[in-house]
Design a protein around this motif. Structure first.
Motif, PDB file in Angstrom:
ATOM      1  N   HIS A  19      -0.645   8.406  -1.038  1.00 20.27           N
ATOM      2  CA  HIS A  19      -0.154   9.675  -1.585  1.00 20.27           C
ATOM      3  C   HIS A  19      -0.964  10.795  -0.948  1.00 20.27           C
ATOM      4  CE1 HIS A  19       2.113   7.664  -4.808  1.00 20.27           C
ATOM      5  NE2 HIS A  19       1.118   6.796  -4.795  1.00 20.27           N
ATOM      6  N   GLU A  66      -3.290   3.764  -2.543  1.00 19.51           N
ATOM      7  CA  GLU A  66      -3.011   2.936  -3.709  1.00 19.51           C
ATOM      8  C   GLU A  66      -2.886   1.474  -3.279  1.00 19.51           C
ATOM      9  OE1 GLU A  66       1.022   2.806  -6.055  1.00 19.51           O
ATOM     10  OE2 GLU A  66      -0.060   4.666  -6.514  1.00 19.51           O
ATOM     11  N   LEU A  67      -3.760   0.626  -3.832  1.00 19.39           N
ATOM     12  CA  LEU A  67      -3.806  -0.794  -3.476  1.00 19.39           C
ATOM     13  C   LEU A  67      -3.965  -1.634  -4.729  1.00 19.39           C
ATOM     14  CD1 LEU A  67      -6.514  -0.530  -0.674  1.00 19.39           C
ATOM     15  CD2 LEU A  67      -4.092  -1.044  -0.290  1.00 19.39           C
ATOM     16  N   ASP A  68      -3.446  -2.841  -4.709  1.00 22.25           N
ATOM     17  CA  ASP A  68      -3.706  -3.808  -5.772  1.00 22.25           C
ATOM     18  C   ASP A  68      -4.827  -4.723  -5.305  1.00 22.25           C
ATOM     19  OD1 ASP A  68      -3.800  -5.740  -7.710  1.00 22.25           O
ATOM     20  OD2 ASP A  68      -1.705  -6.363  -7.505  1.00 22.25           O
ATOM     21  N   ALA A  71       0.848  -1.192   0.000  1.00 25.64           N
ATOM     22  CA  ALA A  71       0.000   0.000   0.000  1.00 25.64           C
ATOM     23  C   ALA A  71       0.879   1.235   0.000  1.00 25.64           C
ATOM     24  CB  ALA A  71      -0.908   0.015   1.229  1.00 25.64           C
ATOM     25  N   THR A  72       0.439   2.236  -0.718  1.00 19.47           N
ATOM     26  CA  THR A  72       1.084   3.544  -0.712  1.00 19.47           C
ATOM     27  C   THR A  72      -0.013   4.585  -0.554  1.00 19.47           C
ATOM     28  OG1 THR A  72       2.817   2.758  -2.210  1.00 19.47           O
ATOM     29  CG2 THR A  72       2.566   5.143  -1.988  1.00 19.47           C
ATOM     30  N   THR A 112      -4.698   9.648  -1.616  1.00 16.39           N
ATOM     31  CA  THR A 112      -5.050   8.512  -2.456  1.00 16.39           C
ATOM     32  C   THR A 112      -4.363   7.288  -1.881  1.00 16.39           C
ATOM     33  OG1 THR A 112      -5.188   9.916  -4.418  1.00 16.39           O
ATOM     34  CG2 THR A 112      -4.997   7.533  -4.791  1.00 16.39           C
TER      35      THR A 112
END
Length: 145
Positions: A80, A100-102, A77-78, A98
């Motif tokens: 931003h 960010e996840l896959d 996870a990132t 935001t």
């Protein structure tokens, strides 16, 4: 002396010490340090950047257990975070995050459930975000010799 001023009952002590012109080192009683300064000082965070990083880190940490439960402990996870300062009023009128996840392994319904659950966890447990949204009273005192 700065350490004594920062002391609060039962909490980690936090303080900053001036190390140069518009340059400070932030400390915690747990041994952590962070370099703080103005934008023109290399290798430091500005106070505003630290505010944004605190928000992003809080969002990540508040959603961590929820996401790990569904995605596994090693999920990536990132968070931003951005927001321009209004220099006329010296405030950040809006901060945008935001996460960010896959989630490509999940079907649409599972994705939606997980995102709703993660949002609830963040809304409930992210102290930094809750504080920014609610506003807070800040009190300053001086200790002089």
């Amino acid at each position: 002396m700065a350490e004594q001023i920062a002391s609060t009952t039962g909490q980690t002590k936090l303080w900053v010490e001036r190390t140069g012109t518009r340059r400070y080192t932030g400390h915690s009683s747990r041994g952590a340090e962070v370099l703080v300064g103005s934008e023109d000082v290399p290798g430091v965070f500005t106070p505003g950047e630290l505010l944004k990083i605190a928000l992003a880190a809080c969002t990540g940490m508040a959603s961590d257990a929820t996401l790990a439960r569904r995605l596994g402990d090693t999920y990536d996870a990132t968070v931003h975070v951005s927001g321009a300062a209004d220099r006329e009023n010296e405030v950040y009128p809006e901060l945008t995050e935001t996460l960010e996840l896959d989630l490509s392994e999940l079907d649409e319904a599972a994705r939606e459930r997980l995102l709703v659950t993660a949002q609830r966890a963040i809304d409930r447990a992210c102290t930094v975000g809750r504080t920014l949204k609610a506003g807070t009273k800040v009190t300053l005192s001086f200790s002089v010799q």
